[in-house]
Design an enzyme around this catalytic site. Structure first.
Site, PDB file in Angstrom:
ATOM      1  NE  ARG A   1      32.571  56.192 -26.187  1.00  0.00           N
ATOM      2  CZ  ARG A   1      33.138  56.887 -27.177  1.00  0.00           C
ATOM      3  NH1 ARG A   1      33.825  57.993 -26.895  1.00  0.00           N
ATOM      4  NH2 ARG A   1      33.002  56.476 -28.426  1.00  0.00           N
TER       5      ARG A   1
ATOM      6  CG  ASP B   1      34.104  58.782 -16.457  1.00  0.00           C
ATOM      7  OD1 ASP B   1      34.360  58.609 -17.663  1.00  0.00           O
ATOM      8  OD2 ASP B   1      33.514  59.791 -16.018  1.00  0.00           O
TER       9      ASP B   1
ATOM     10  CE1 TYR C   1      25.695  56.689 -15.278  1.00  0.00           C
ATOM     11  CE2 TYR C   1      24.191  57.867 -16.729  1.00  0.00           C
ATOM     12  CZ  TYR C   1      25.370  57.171 -16.527  1.00  0.00           C
ATOM     13  OH  TYR C   1      26.233  56.961 -17.584  1.00  0.00           O
TER      14      TYR C   1
ATOM     15  NE  ARG D   1      32.634  61.163 -10.293  1.00  0.00           N
ATOM     16  CZ  ARG D   1      33.909  61.048 -10.668  1.00  0.00           C
ATOM     17  NH1 ARG D   1      34.201  60.542 -11.873  1.00  0.00           N
ATOM     18  NH2 ARG D   1      34.873  61.422  -9.861  1.00  0.00           N
TER      19      ARG D   1
END
Length: 278
Positions: free
Chosen positions: A71, A73, A131, A218
């Site tokens: 999911r 963002d 990522y 992040r």
């Protein structure tokens, strides 16, 4: 580089089988997240999931639910998010991607479509995710490609960042790395590989783990950047893991620098390692 072995803890049950008369399709989805409120269907704006479901309905006449592996963002991108959908369409599995791409907006593309193996679930069968977070480390931001990297005008020491990031590897309680609003039942995760490298003005964090908490990558990226420019003392990540203190970490880096590169399943260990081969 040490070997990597994925452990798939998902035990398929009846709920993992498509309804009678339908087939389960596995989709690999790429998208530019700039214009979307994220992957998941929401009331406050367009989502990638919603666009895929609309495209499928136009093609097949079915009202379907597309199940995603992650999911992401608002503003976060994906090069290889995996999803599955159950459909009665007779479109050949390998041609479904072509059909969908005629009905999708240009910032969403299905890179590959195939029949899913028995018991496959895009989310629960996943064993790992890669990522990448990219900083554009020049005095002035660039005009071209600016939506895929966060601008950081102060010089970064990528070697110091890489050294700091090594503390992430292993199985730890990453409670300090979850933004408020996280609904995770457990904050324990395993990070298999991590690296920070530079190519020209781009400084990129690449990380492979079995899963990630809300805004975790992040927060890691923001912390590494602060260490890399001397704003934060080295050892911050190790201290945060040890104490669980979010204040030991840096700012949450902007969404635009983050891309989900790949979602990985059992047997895809070598593919996972390929992201760290250069």
């Amino acid at each position: 580089m040490a070997e990597l072995t994925f452990i798939n803890r998902h035990r398929p049950g009846a709920a993992d089988d498509p309804p009678e008369g339908k087939r389960r399709f596995r989709l690999t989805v790429e998208y530019d997240g700039t214009a979307y409120c994220g992957w998941q269907r929401q009331q406050n704006g367009p989502s990638v999931q919603q666009e895929l479901e609309r495209a499928l309905q136009r093609l097949t006449g079915e009202s379907v639910s597309v199940v995603g592996s992650s999911r992401t963002d608002a503003g976060v991108h994906a090069r290889g998010l995996c999803a599955h959908v159950d459909s009665a369409t007779r479109i050949p599995a390998d041609k479904l991607a072509f059909a969908l791409n005629t009905a999708l907006p240009p910032d969403i593309r299905v890179r590959e479509s195939a029949l899913a193996p028995a018991g496959f679930h895009a989310r629960y069968s996943a064993c790992g995710k890669v990522y990448r977070y990219t900083f554009y480390n020049e005095r002035h931001d660039r005009a071209l490609g600016r939506q895929y990297a966060a601008h950081w005008p102060v010089p970064l020491d990528e070697r110091a960042m890489d050294e700091e990031a090594r503390a992430l590897v292993g199985t730890h309680d990453f409670a300090a790395f979850a933004a408020s609003g996280s609904a995770a039942r457990s904050t324990v995760r395993t990070m298999y590989r991590v690296s920070v490298s530079r190519r020209g003005g781009e400084v990129t964090l690449t990380i492979l783990g079995d899963g990630f908490l809300y805004n975790m990558v992040r927060i890691i990226a923001g912390t590494l950047a602060e260490v890399g420019c001397g704003k934060r003392e080295g050892g911050a990540i190790a201290r945060a893991i040890r104490t669980g203190d979010r204040l030991a970490l840096g700012q949450t880096a902007p969404a635009r620098g983050l891309t989900l590169e790949a979602v990985l399943y059992a047997g895809e260990e070598q593919r996972a390692l390929s992201y760290f081969s250069s």
